[in-house]
Write a protein that holds these residues in place. Structure first.
Motif, mmCIF file in Angstrom:
data_model
loop_
_atom_site.group_PDB
_atom_site.id
_atom_site.type_symbol
_atom_site.label_atom_id
_atom_site.label_comp_id
_atom_site.label_asym_id
_atom_site.label_seq_id
_atom_site.Cartn_x
_atom_site.Cartn_y
_atom_site.Cartn_z
ATOM 1 N N THR A 1 48.423 35.599 23.942
ATOM 2 C CA THR A 1 47.987 36.495 23.043
ATOM 3 C C THR A 1 49.594 36.919 22.911
ATOM 4 O O THR A 1 49.064 37.567 21.433
ATOM 5 C CB THR A 1 47.108 37.772 24.450
ATOM 6 O OG1 THR A 1 46.054 37.717 24.375
ATOM 7 C CG2 THR A 1 46.742 39.339 23.080
ATOM 8 N N LEU A 2 50.140 37.330 23.630
ATOM 9 C CA LEU A 2 51.729 38.070 23.047
ATOM 10 C C LEU A 2 52.315 36.848 22.178
ATOM 11 O O LEU A 2 52.760 37.634 21.165
ATOM 12 C CB LEU A 2 52.511 37.804 24.492
ATOM 13 C CG LEU A 2 53.993 38.497 24.452
ATOM 14 C CD1 LEU A 2 54.027 39.806 23.570
ATOM 15 C CD2 LEU A 2 54.371 38.535 25.780
ATOM 16 N N GLY A 3 52.131 35.715 21.958
ATOM 17 C CA GLY A 3 52.435 34.396 21.614
ATOM 18 C C GLY A 3 52.015 34.888 20.196
ATOM 19 O O GLY A 3 53.094 34.040 18.996
ATOM 20 N N GLN A 4 50.412 35.600 19.778
ATOM 21 C CA GLN A 4 50.291 35.634 18.360
ATOM 22 C C GLN A 4 51.168 36.791 18.169
ATOM 23 O O GLN A 4 51.582 37.173 16.413
ATOM 24 C CB GLN A 4 49.253 36.798 18.413
ATOM 25 C CG GLN A 4 48.142 35.461 19.224
ATOM 26 C CD GLN A 4 46.621 36.428 19.023
ATOM 27 O OE1 GLN A 4 46.243 37.678 19.272
ATOM 28 N NE2 GLN A 4 45.482 35.008 19.626
ATOM 29 N N LEU A 5 51.605 37.455 18.369
ATOM 30 C CA LEU A 5 52.508 38.272 17.410
ATOM 31 C C LEU A 5 53.841 37.806 17.475
ATOM 32 O O LEU A 5 55.017 37.896 16.437
ATOM 33 C CB LEU A 5 53.061 39.875 18.235
ATOM 34 C CG LEU A 5 53.677 40.680 18.150
ATOM 35 C CD1 LEU A 5 53.023 42.274 18.779
ATOM 36 C CD2 LEU A 5 55.570 41.160 18.421
ATOM 37 N N PHE A 6 54.544 37.158 18.806
ATOM 38 C CA PHE A 6 55.944 36.446 18.523
ATOM 39 C C PHE A 6 56.040 35.251 17.388
ATOM 40 O O PHE A 6 57.615 35.574 17.055
ATOM 41 C CB PHE A 6 56.783 35.607 20.392
ATOM 42 C CG PHE A 6 57.080 36.879 20.946
ATOM 43 C CD1 PHE A 6 57.106 38.254 20.657
ATOM 44 C CD2 PHE A 6 57.108 36.103 22.787
ATOM 45 C CE1 PHE A 6 57.039 39.182 21.980
ATOM 46 C CE2 PHE A 6 56.765 37.252 23.558
ATOM 47 C CZ PHE A 6 57.579 39.106 22.982
ATOM 48 N N LYS A 7 55.159 34.610 17.467
ATOM 49 C CA LYS A 7 55.479 34.055 16.546
ATOM 50 C C LYS A 7 55.100 34.278 14.900
ATOM 51 O O LYS A 7 55.246 33.283 13.999
ATOM 52 C CB LYS A 7 54.150 32.763 16.603
ATOM 53 C CG LYS A 7 52.842 32.946 16.410
ATOM 54 C CD LYS A 7 51.320 31.931 16.410
ATOM 55 C CE LYS A 7 49.964 32.100 16.504
ATOM 56 N NZ LYS A 7 49.586 30.813 16.637
ATOM 57 N N ASP A 8 54.579 35.227 14.558
ATOM 58 C CA ASP A 8 54.740 35.600 13.592
ATOM 59 C C ASP A 8 55.579 36.304 12.818
ATOM 60 O O ASP A 8 56.010 37.960 13.504
ATOM 61 C CB ASP A 8 53.220 36.822 13.479
ATOM 62 C CG ASP A 8 52.461 36.978 11.766
ATOM 63 O OD1 ASP A 8 53.495 36.707 11.000
ATOM 64 O OD2 ASP A 8 51.534 37.056 12.258
ATOM 65 N N ASP A 9 56.642 36.195 11.955
ATOM 66 C CA ASP A 9 57.461 36.621 11.413
ATOM 67 C C ASP A 9 57.337 37.564 10.372
ATOM 68 O O ASP A 9 58.321 39.201 10.535
ATOM 69 C CB ASP A 9 58.215 35.470 10.208
ATOM 70 C CG ASP A 9 58.941 34.811 11.138
ATOM 71 O OD1 ASP A 9 58.885 34.803 11.939
ATOM 72 O OD2 ASP A 9 59.645 33.873 10.396
ATOM 73 N N GLN A 10 55.568 38.395 10.236
ATOM 74 C CA GLN A 10 55.179 39.429 9.363
ATOM 75 C C GLN A 10 55.376 40.469 10.466
ATOM 76 O O GLN A 10 56.028 42.524 10.277
ATOM 77 C CB GLN A 10 54.440 39.314 9.028
ATOM 78 C CG GLN A 10 54.129 39.169 7.693
ATOM 79 C CD GLN A 10 52.212 39.193 6.784
ATOM 80 O OE1 GLN A 10 51.483 38.749 7.540
ATOM 81 N NE2 GLN A 10 52.658 39.517 5.332
ATOM 82 N N LEU A 11 55.204 40.441 11.700
ATOM 83 C CA LEU A 11 54.937 41.129 12.822
ATOM 84 C C LEU A 11 56.927 41.225 13.878
ATOM 85 O O LEU A 11 56.437 42.398 13.991
ATOM 86 C CB LEU A 11 54.206 40.798 14.076
ATOM 87 C CG LEU A 11 52.581 40.500 13.215
ATOM 88 C CD1 LEU A 11 51.705 39.730 14.642
ATOM 89 C CD2 LEU A 11 52.346 41.895 12.693
ATOM 90 N N VAL A 12 57.414 40.416 13.719
ATOM 91 C CA VAL A 12 59.014 40.667 14.464
ATOM 92 C C VAL A 12 59.975 40.648 13.377
ATOM 93 O O VAL A 12 60.004 39.864 12.499
ATOM 94 C CB VAL A 12 59.315 39.510 14.802
ATOM 95 C CG1 VAL A 12 60.488 39.614 15.763
ATOM 96 C CG2 VAL A 12 57.792 39.487 16.506
ATOM 97 N N ALA A 13 60.675 41.963 13.256
ATOM 98 C CA ALA A 13 61.378 41.506 12.427
ATOM 99 C C ALA A 13 62.631 41.074 12.195
ATOM 100 O O ALA A 13 62.849 40.570 13.357
ATOM 101 C CB ALA A 13 62.555 43.218 11.958
ATOM 102 N N GLY A 14 62.936 40.414 11.140
ATOM 103 C CA GLY A 14 63.903 39.187 11.429
ATOM 104 C C GLY A 14 63.078 38.157 11.867
ATOM 105 O O GLY A 14 64.100 36.632 11.892
#
Length: 441
Positions: free
Chosen positions: A241-254
């Motif tokens: 679940t956390l990886g869904q956020l970490f792998k998405d450059d739209q979600l993690v600035a830069g």
């Protein structure tokens, strides 16, 4: 071993009211009433607080001194409280009271035989004001050693209302909605989250909120004690679940590279600084203090928060941290130290710091009116309302080698996972290997 709220600079001040309480001098486990004034006595208090936190805590100590005649001296311990206290005891110069920032350290002190049980007066006052979970975190075996005086609410996501308005999104109620809102922000020109990946402790907090909500409090408690292995499917699911956020450059600035070069203060600046680079930042209630004091933001207007949303059909998580007051056996004036802890147990003591800012109390009897603004009142209300569903920061319950050491253990492995979140199962195996070594030692 990190202290998330060490980075805050709070400049708000408040007039300290003179309180009309009488205090009893209490020995170990006792509740004997003595004179209110103890002129000539002195209490040494050690803690990790610096800057505005130390300044505002001294307001509490000054009021105690005014009421009792007991002088107080605050000694900064540095972040490694265990080493500091151990060296002071060995050198015959132990403080009387220590503000302990980790459950694991409190348990260590108790097992070393360094602590005096808190007085019956403190225990009674605490039972009237603290949810049982907070008393349990201060208890080792069947003995109550640690009074939780200061808390952090680590289940808050901070954002700029203007960015949400421009993207046409509202505050999300589920984790899936959170990711959708983040992608809508990115589509409007502003990446979703500033992630402070340079500080490994922020990543443990991300994991803990997801795990508590998705796996539930029972498994959370078992994992915190390492009664459940980190290879358990529930851990792999939370990492996924956390990886869904970490792998998405739209979600993690830069992207991950930028996140791994961003510390906690930098993550707040990316959202609330003069040149915003993200619409949201996840961390505790102390984010609001940084946004207000460092970047001139107005809480509740151009800066706001919403609770960390429920994940995978679970309940919304409430993860907390905090500082517990303990009394050392080897202190030169532990009796007066016990009297100080009795004062810290009262709502009046907490309300002094609440009015000065940068503070939350887990005590339900602390008036919400004592807090400096509506946003802080809301976070305090949410923390207290959670009652026994609150769970203490998991990494703070772990041995420092696993949950509190820069460049090692959980901090490093979650940084590696941020860099490459493609193998949650492999990361879980590495976490289990590191945890096993730390808990065995």
């Amino acid at each position: 071993m990190r202290r998330t709220d060490r980075t805050i600079t709070v400049r708000a001040t408040a007039a300290v009211s003179v309180l009309g309480l009488a205090f009893g001098v209490s020995a170990c486990g006792g509740g004997t009433t003595g004179p209110a004034s103890s002129s000539g006595e002195s209490v040494t208090v050690a803690g990790v607080w610096t800057g505005s936190e130390q300044k505002n805590f001294k307001k509490v100590l000054d009021t105690f001194s005014e009421k009792t005649g007991v002088k107080t001296v605050f000694v900064p311990s540095g972040d490694n409280v265990s080493t500091f206290v151990g060296s002071k005891i060995e050198g015959g110069n132990a403080p009387d009271v220590v503000m302990v920032p980790q459950v694991g350290v409190l348990q260590q002190f108790a097992k070393e035989g360094w602590l005096k049980p808190l007085s019956s007066t403190t225990a009674k006052t605490a039972a009237n004001g603290l949810a049982p979970v907070w008393q349990n975190y201060g208890t080792v075996g069947d003995t109550y050693y640690g009074l939780y005086f200061k808390a952090a609410h680590k289940s808050t996501i901070w954002y700029t209302p203007e960015a949400f308005s421009q993207a046409g999104v509202s505050t999300p109620g589920t984790y899936d909605d959170l990711l959708k809102a983040g992608r809508a922000l990115a589509d409007s020109g502003l990446p979703a989250f500033a992630v402070a990946g340079e500080d490994g402790w922020t990543l443990t907090d991300w994991f803990e909120n997801i795990y508590l909500s998705q796996a539930g409090p029972e498994k959370y408690d078992r994992l915190a004690k390492h009664e459940l292995k980190w290879t358990d499917p529930s851990v792999v699911a939370a990492l996924t679940t956390l990886g869904q956020l970490f792998k998405d450059d739209q979600l993690v600035a830069g992207g991950a590279k930028t996140a791994l070069q961003t510390d906690f203060p930098g993550s707040v600046e990316k959202v609330f600084g003069p040149e915003p680079k993200a619409g949201m930042v996840y961390e505790g209630d102390f984010v609001g203090g940084v946004a207000k004091d460092e970047f001139g933001r107005k809480l509740g207007e151009d800066t706001d928060f919403f609770p960390f949303p429920a994940v995978g059909g679970g309940k919304a998580p409430v993860v907390s941290g905090g500082d517990a007051a303990v009394v050392l056996k080897d202190g030169r004036n532990s009796a007066a130290g016990m009297k100080l802890v009795e004062f810290l147990a009262t709502p009046e003591a907490a309300e002094i710091w609440a009015g000065a800012g940068g503070y939350l109390s887990p005590n339900k009897n602390v008036s919400l009116d004592a807090y400096e603004n509506d946003t802080t009142r809301a976070t305090a209300k949410s923390l207290v309302a959670a009652g026994d569903s609150v769970r203490f920061d998991m990494s703070d319950q772990a041995p420092a080698a696993f949950g509190g050491t820069k460049g090692a253990g959980e901090w490093k492995l979650l940084q590696d996972f941020l860099r490459d979140p493609s193998d949650p199962k492999g990361t879980a195996a590495k976490l289990e290997s590191a945890a096993s070594k730390a808990y065995e030692s």
